[in-house]
Design a protein around this motif. Structure first.
Motif, PDB file in Angstrom:
ATOM      1  N   VAL A 157      44.122  47.478  44.166  1.00  0.00           N
ATOM      2  CA  VAL A 157      44.121  48.144  45.358  1.00  0.00           C
ATOM      3  C   VAL A 157      43.466  49.768  43.891  1.00  0.00           C
ATOM      4  N   TYR A 169      47.261  43.971  45.053  1.00  0.00           N
ATOM      5  CA  TYR A 169      48.199  43.329  45.741  1.00  0.00           C
ATOM      6  C   TYR A 169      47.983  42.704  46.346  1.00  0.00           C
ATOM      7  N   LYS A 193      44.367  41.833  46.547  1.00  0.00           N
ATOM      8  CA  LYS A 193      43.407  43.387  46.616  1.00  0.00           C
ATOM      9  C   LYS A 193      43.624  43.993  45.142  1.00  0.00           C
ATOM     10  N   PRO A 211      41.027  59.650  51.090  1.00  0.00           N
ATOM     11  CA  PRO A 211      40.591  58.951  52.220  1.00  0.00           C
ATOM     12  C   PRO A 211      42.497  58.539  52.196  1.00  0.00           C
ATOM     13  N   ASN A 212      42.541  58.170  52.875  1.00  0.00           N
ATOM     14  CA  ASN A 212      43.773  57.117  53.728  1.00  0.00           C
ATOM     15  C   ASN A 212      43.280  55.157  52.883  1.00  0.00           C
ATOM     16  N   GLY A 213      44.370  55.142  52.534  1.00  0.00           N
ATOM     17  CA  GLY A 213      43.961  53.917  51.690  1.00  0.00           C
ATOM     18  C   GLY A 213      43.630  53.435  50.716  1.00  0.00           C
ATOM     19  N   SER A 214      42.903  54.640  49.926  1.00  0.00           N
ATOM     20  CA  SER A 214      42.621  55.155  48.724  1.00  0.00           C
ATOM     21  C   SER A 214      42.615  54.480  47.123  1.00  0.00           C
ATOM     22  N   GLY A 215      44.218  54.469  47.591  1.00  0.00           N
ATOM     23  CA  GLY A 215      44.870  54.206  46.551  1.00  0.00           C
ATOM     24  C   GLY A 215      46.299  55.001  45.923  1.00  0.00           C
ATOM     25  N   LYS A 216      46.411  55.734  47.216  1.00  0.00           N
ATOM     26  CA  LYS A 216      47.129  57.874  46.441  1.00  0.00           C
ATOM     27  C   LYS A 216      49.012  57.649  46.012  1.00  0.00           C
ATOM     28  N   THR A 217      49.194  56.950  47.190  1.00  0.00           N
ATOM     29  CA  THR A 217      50.489  56.410  47.010  1.00  0.00           C
ATOM     30  C   THR A 217      50.563  55.396  45.937  1.00  0.00           C
ATOM     31  N   THR A 218      50.611  53.900  46.073  1.00  0.00           N
ATOM     32  CA  THR A 218      50.193  53.328  44.763  1.00  0.00           C
ATOM     33  C   THR A 218      50.364  54.568  43.284  1.00  0.00           C
TER      34      THR A 218
HETATM   35  P1  ADP Z   1      46.912  56.262  50.139  1.00  0.00           P
HETATM   36  O1  ADP Z   1      48.219  56.671  49.525  1.00  0.00           O
HETATM   37  O2  ADP Z   1      45.367  56.464  49.831  1.00  0.00           O
HETATM   38  O3  ADP Z   1      47.061  55.821  52.131  1.00  0.00           O
HETATM   39  P2  ADP Z   1      47.603  53.420  49.623  1.00  0.00           P
HETATM   40  O4  ADP Z   1      48.027  53.515  48.001  1.00  0.00           O
HETATM   41  O5  ADP Z   1      48.643  53.024  50.007  1.00  0.00           O
HETATM   42  O6  ADP Z   1      46.627  54.475  49.913  1.00  0.00           O
HETATM   43  O7  ADP Z   1      47.572  52.111  49.736  1.00  0.00           O
HETATM   44  C1  ADP Z   1      46.594  51.553  48.945  1.00  0.00           C
HETATM   45  C2  ADP Z   1      46.455  49.968  49.348  1.00  0.00           C
HETATM   46  O8  ADP Z   1      47.325  49.070  48.767  1.00  0.00           O
HETATM   47  C3  ADP Z   1      46.277  49.724  51.535  1.00  0.00           C
HETATM   48  O9  ADP Z   1      44.883  48.671  51.345  1.00  0.00           O
HETATM   49  C4  ADP Z   1      47.144  48.843  51.206  1.00  0.00           C
HETATM   50  O10 ADP Z   1      47.259  48.787  52.639  1.00  0.00           O
HETATM   51  C5  ADP Z   1      47.377  48.453  50.230  1.00  0.00           C
HETATM   52  N1  ADP Z   1      48.866  48.982  50.077  1.00  0.00           N
HETATM   53  C6  ADP Z   1      49.408  49.053  49.670  1.00  0.00           C
HETATM   54  N2  ADP Z   1      50.731  48.762  49.962  1.00  0.00           N
HETATM   55  C7  ADP Z   1      51.069  48.147  49.957  1.00  0.00           C
HETATM   56  C8  ADP Z   1      52.366  46.686  49.316  1.00  0.00           C
HETATM   57  N3  ADP Z   1      53.370  46.688  49.615  1.00  0.00           N
HETATM   58  N4  ADP Z   1      51.933  45.552  49.461  1.00  0.00           N
HETATM   59  C9  ADP Z   1      50.612  45.315  49.916  1.00  0.00           C
HETATM   60  N5  ADP Z   1      49.322  46.450  49.922  1.00  0.00           N
HETATM   61  C10 ADP Z   1      50.038  47.245  50.080  1.00  0.00           C
END
Ligand code: ADP
Length: 252
Positions: free
Chosen positions: A17, A12, A15, A36-43
Motif C-alpha cells: 500500500v 496489507y 499488497k 486519488p482514492n485508494g492511493s494510500g493517503k489514509t494509511t
Molecule cells: P486513500 O486514503 O488514498 O483512499 P487508503 O490508505 O485508505 O487510500 O488505502 C490504500 C489501499 O490500502 C487500498 O487498496 C485499501 O483497500 C488498502 N487498505 C487500507 N487499509 C487496509 C486494511 N486495514 N486492510 C487491508 N487493506 C487495506
C-alpha cells in the motif's frame, strides 16, 4: 522538526500500500498530500499519527521515532480521521472534557480553548446536543476542535475539510495558517485539487502508494496548471483506455 518519513513500506496481505515512500514535512508550513482514492493517503496519515505500524523504513515525528514510541507520537499529534468515531451519546462539551481528561489537559485551559473554538466554528447552538444527532459537517467540526485541545505540535488531518460549509472552511484555513505560523507542522490529505491549491504551501502527489510529484505549489504551478498535472499524473491508464474504447463504440 516536523515529520520525516523515510523509505516506508506498508503491506496489507500481499499488497504494497506504501512502497518505499519518503516525505519531509517541515514545521511552519501547511503540507498537502494529494492522490486519488485508494492511493494510500489514509494509511500514510495513520502511520504519521502513530496509529498504524509499518513494515520497513523510519518515521520521526517532532523528534520521536514512531516505531519505538508510538504513544509518544500520539501524545504530541492532533489527528482528525476521515470519518470521526465520536461518542454519540455525549454532547460536544462533554466530549471535549472527556478528551481533555484523557490527555491530561488542565481543565481551565481545555475549557478556554474549547469555548473559543466552538465560537469560531459557530458551534454554540450544538454544544449541548447529543453528537449522535448532529450532521456530518458538525461532527467534523467537533472532531477538529477535540484534536486541537492539547495545542498539538503536529496536526494531521485526513480529508477533514470536505464536509465543511464554505464559511467554516475559511475559518479552518485561517486556523491552520495561524497554527503553522506559530511553528506547528500541519499536514492534510485531500483528493480535491482546489482545496490543496488554496490552502497548501507544499504538496506531494501520490499514486499507488508511491510519490509522483513533490514540491511547492508555486513551483508546480509554474510548470503547468496543477489540475492538468494532477489529472495526468493520477489518471488510470486502464480506465482511460476503457473509456476511450467506449467513446469509440458510442460514436459508431
Ligand atoms: P486513500 O486514503 O488514498 O483512499 P487508503 O490508505 O485508505 O487510500 O488505502 C490504500 C489501499 O490500502 C487500498 O487498496 C485499501 O483497500 C488498502 N487498505 C487500507 N487499509 C487496509 C486494511 N486495514 N486492510 C487491508 N487493506 C487495506
Amino acid at each position: 522538526m516536523g515529520i520525516s518519513v523515510e523509505s516506508v513500506t506498508k503491506i496489507y496481505g500481499n499488497k504494497k500500500v506504501l512502497s518505499n515512500f519518503s516525505i519531509q514535512i517541515p514545521d511552519g508550513k501547511i503540507y498537502g498530500i494529494l492522490g486519488p482514492n485508494g492511493s494510500g493517503k489514509t494509511t500514510l496519515m495513520k502511520i504519521m499519527a502513530g496509529i498504524s505500524q509499518f513494515d520497513s523504513g523510519r518515521v520521526i515525528v517532532n523528534g520521536i521515532d514512531a516505531r519505538l514510541d508510538p504513544i509518544g507520537v500520539r501524545r504530541i499529534v492532533g489527528y482528525v480521521p476521515e470519518a470521526p468515531n465520536l461518542y454519540e451519546s455525549l454532547t460536544p462539551y462533554e466530549y471535549f472534557s472527556f478528551i481533555a481528561s484523557v490527555r491530561g489537559i488542565p481543565s481551565e485551559t481545555a475549557w478556554k480553548r474549547a469555548e473559543e473554538l466552538t465560537k469560531a466554528f459557530g458551534l454554540e447552538e450544538y454544544a449541548d446536543q447529543f453528537i449522535g444527532s448532529l450532521s456530518f459537517g458538525t461532527r467534523q467540526k467537533v472532531s477538529i476542535i477535540s484534536s486541537l485541545l492539547h495545542a498539538p505540535k503536529v496536526l494531521i488531518l485526513d480529508e477533514s475539510i470536505n464536509g465543511l460549509d464554505p464559511q467554516s472552511a475559511k475559518i479552518f484555513r485561517d486556523l491552520l495558517r495561524s497554527l503553522a505560523n506559530d511553528g506547528s507542522a500541519v499536514v492534510f490529505s485531500t483528493h480535491i485539487l482546489e482545496i490543496a491549491e488554496t490552502v497548501c504551501d507544499d504538496i506531494t502527489i501520490m499514486k499507488n502508494g508511491a510519490v509522483v510529484a513533490q514540491g511547492s505549489i508555486s513551483d508546480l504551478l509554474k510548470e503547468k496548471h496543477l489540475e492538468d498535472m494532477f489529472i495526468e499524473l493520477t489518471s488510470d491508464e486502464d480506465i482511460s483506455s476503457v473509456v476511450n474504447a467506449l467513446r469509440g463504440t458510442l460514436r459508431q
